[in-house]
Design a protein around this motif. Structure first.
Motif, PDB file in Angstrom:
ATOM      1  N   HIS A 139      -3.393   2.067  -4.792  1.00 20.35           N
ATOM      2  CA  HIS A 139      -4.548   1.469  -4.120  1.00 20.35           C
ATOM      3  C   HIS A 139      -5.160   2.461  -3.126  1.00 20.35           C
ATOM      4  N   ARG A 181      -7.201   5.043  -4.868  1.00 20.00           N
ATOM      5  CA  ARG A 181      -8.518   4.508  -5.231  1.00 20.00           C
ATOM      6  C   ARG A 181      -9.450   4.493  -4.028  1.00 20.00           C
ATOM      7  N   THR A 210      -4.649  -0.541   5.721  1.00 20.35           N
ATOM      8  CA  THR A 210      -4.493  -1.443   4.580  1.00 20.35           C
ATOM      9  C   THR A 210      -3.087  -2.029   4.549  1.00 20.35           C
ATOM     10  N   THR A 222      -7.248  -5.407  -4.294  1.00 15.72           N
ATOM     11  CA  THR A 222      -6.783  -5.305  -5.664  1.00 15.72           C
ATOM     12  C   THR A 222      -5.518  -6.122  -5.792  1.00 15.72           C
ATOM     13  N   SER A 281      -0.981  -7.433  -3.898  1.00 17.41           N
ATOM     14  CA  SER A 281      -2.390  -7.247  -3.612  1.00 17.41           C
ATOM     15  C   SER A 281      -2.503  -6.396  -2.361  1.00 17.41           C
ATOM     16  N   CYS A 282      -3.669  -5.824  -2.164  1.00 16.58           N
ATOM     17  CA  CYS A 282      -3.941  -5.027  -0.964  1.00 16.58           C
ATOM     18  C   CYS A 282      -5.217  -5.537  -0.326  1.00 16.58           C
TER      19      CYS A 282
END
Length: 167
Positions: A108, A111, A63, A3, A14-15
Motif C-alpha cells: 500500500h 502505491r 497510514t 485499499t 485495509s489501509c
C-alpha cells in the motif's frame, strides 16, 4: 486512499489515513526500547500517543493497517524529494505479526509513493541487528545499497543498512 483485500485465514486487511485516536493504539505496539529504536531513533520508550502525533506532523501520508477491524500497523514517509522518499515508523502490532499484514502495508505504501507522491524509489533504513526485518524487506524486493554507523538505544554502535525499491 483506502485499499483492502482478503488474506490468510479470512483476515481482512485495509489501509487508511491515521486519525488522532489511532496514536494511542499504535503507541502500545513497541514492546521494548530496542523495538522502538527500530521504528525511530527519535522516539523515547515507553512510546506515547503524543510522541507519535508530534512526529506525524513532520511526515507525509501517515497510514494505518487495519486487520479484522483492529488497527494493527502503521507507516509514513519522510524526506520526500523529486524522485524518492523514505519509509518511516513502520510497525506491526505484535498480535498481528506473521499474518501477512506487513507485506500488505508495504505494498500500500509503495502505491501511495508512486501515485500520491509521484516518486520512483522508496528507501528505508533497517538495522543490522533486526534480522527478521532485513529478511522481510529483501524478500519483498528491497535491495541494500549503503551502510551507515548508528548509535543504538544503549550506546552501542550498530549498522543502519540503507535499502531501496523501485515503486
Amino acid at each position: 486512499m483506502m485499499t483492502s483485500v482478503s488474506e490468510g485465514q479470512h483476515s481482512i486487511f485495509s489501509c487508511r489515513p491515521v486519525t488522532a485516536q489511532d496514536f494511542e493504539i499504535i503507541s502500545t505496539f513497541p514492546r521494548s526500547e530496542q523495538e522502538l529504536f527500530f521504528i525511530s531513533p527519535k522516539l523515547r520508550f515507553p512510546l506515547t500517543a503524543s510522541q507519535l502525533e508530534e512526529l506525524a506532523k513532520e511526515r507525509r501520508c501517515p497510514t494505518v493497517l487495519v486487520c479484522d477491524g483492529q488497527v494493527s500497523g502503521y507507516a509514513n514517509f519522510y524526506n520526500v524529494e523529486e524522485d524518492k522518499c523514505w519509509l518511516g515508523n513502520f510497525i506491526i502490532s505484535p498480535e498481528y505479526r506473521g499474518k501477512g499484514g506487513a507485506e500488505f502495508l508495504i505494498r500500500h505504501m509503495l502505491r501511495l509513493a508512486r501515485e500520491e507522491l509521484k516518486v520512483q524509489e522508496l528507501h528505508l533504513i533497517c538495522h543490522n541487528i533486526n534480522t527478521r526485518a532485513l529478511l522481510f524487506y529483501t524478500g519483498i524486493g528491497f535491495k541494500p545499497y549503503d551502510v551507515g554507523s548508528r548509535t543504538a538505544h544503549q550506546g552501542s554502535t550498530i549498522a543502519g543498512i540503507h535499502m531501496k525499491i523501485t515503486v
